[in-house]
Write a protein that holds these residues in place. Sequence first.
Motif, mmCIF file in Angstrom:
data_model
loop_
_atom_site.group_PDB
_atom_site.id
_atom_site.type_symbol
_atom_site.label_atom_id
_atom_site.label_comp_id
_atom_site.label_asym_id
_atom_site.label_seq_id
_atom_site.Cartn_x
_atom_site.Cartn_y
_atom_site.Cartn_z
ATOM 1 N N ARG A 68 0.820 -1.215 0.000
ATOM 2 C CA ARG A 68 0.000 0.000 0.000
ATOM 3 C C ARG A 68 0.850 1.259 0.000
ATOM 4 O O ARG A 68 0.386 2.319 -0.420
ATOM 5 C CB ARG A 68 -0.951 -0.023 1.198
ATOM 6 C CG ARG A 68 -1.964 -1.130 1.088
ATOM 7 C CD ARG A 68 -2.867 -1.197 2.290
ATOM 8 N NE ARG A 68 -3.738 -2.370 2.174
ATOM 9 C CZ ARG A 68 -4.215 -3.042 3.197
ATOM 10 N NH1 ARG A 68 -3.938 -2.663 4.428
ATOM 11 N NH2 ARG A 68 -4.979 -4.091 3.001
ATOM 12 N N GLU A 85 -3.059 2.705 -1.820
ATOM 13 C CA GLU A 85 -4.340 2.181 -1.348
ATOM 14 C C GLU A 85 -4.490 2.436 0.154
ATOM 15 O O GLU A 85 -3.572 2.208 0.928
ATOM 16 C CB GLU A 85 -4.433 0.676 -1.622
ATOM 17 C CG GLU A 85 -5.722 0.067 -1.134
ATOM 18 C CD GLU A 85 -5.725 -1.454 -1.156
ATOM 19 O OE1 GLU A 85 -6.799 -2.017 -0.947
ATOM 20 O OE2 GLU A 85 -4.654 -2.065 -1.361
ATOM 21 N N LYS A 99 -4.083 3.137 5.655
ATOM 22 C CA LYS A 99 -3.543 1.923 5.037
ATOM 23 C C LYS A 99 -3.640 0.722 5.970
ATOM 24 O O LYS A 99 -3.685 -0.407 5.528
ATOM 25 C CB LYS A 99 -2.080 2.147 4.639
ATOM 26 C CG LYS A 99 -1.910 3.157 3.530
ATOM 27 C CD LYS A 99 -0.435 3.363 3.203
ATOM 28 C CE LYS A 99 -0.287 4.224 1.990
ATOM 29 N NZ LYS A 99 -0.059 5.611 2.265
#
Length: 171
Positions: free
Chosen positions: A81, A86, A99
């Motif tokens: 991530r 993300e 995250k």
Amino acid sequence: MLKKAHLCGVCGKSLSDYRSQHEKIHAARERSHLCDVCCKMFLTSKQLQIHLRTHSEEKPYRCGECGRGFTTKGPLTIHMRVHTGEAPYRCPDCGWAFKRKINLDNHVTIHSGLRPFVCGVCGKACARKSYLTVHMRTHSGERPYKCPLCDKAFTQSHCLKTHRKSHGAAT
């Protein structure tokens, strides 16, 4: 159609799945897999195999972006991530995204209004222990973030980052 709920015969927990799998957590299981390095015992040979990596520094799961190694797949997934950006854990109150779930869990306490960490010097209350740690520096005079380019020092890392920009440094 609703699934029929099952109850655990030991703890009474309501289960949507078949209960025998859950009830295994209550069984007195013998830990027969011994680590010959630190003498910890494990239930399965797989658990022991993963544990042994902590002694050997074996890290078979590698990040394809930066090459960092991990002993299991889970931490690699979380690490990725950093590269993808993300942030799947979103605060229902303010929308901030994180995250890691633990970071969201820590964050949501801010919205509760609780401030359980209290300064013993002046009585200031803080929502997080880390906030109190930073606050205590106002009393102690501690300035742990030192500029490598001049004599200035700061109580918080972000203050040092801002200051470094005055030297023309990115971070």
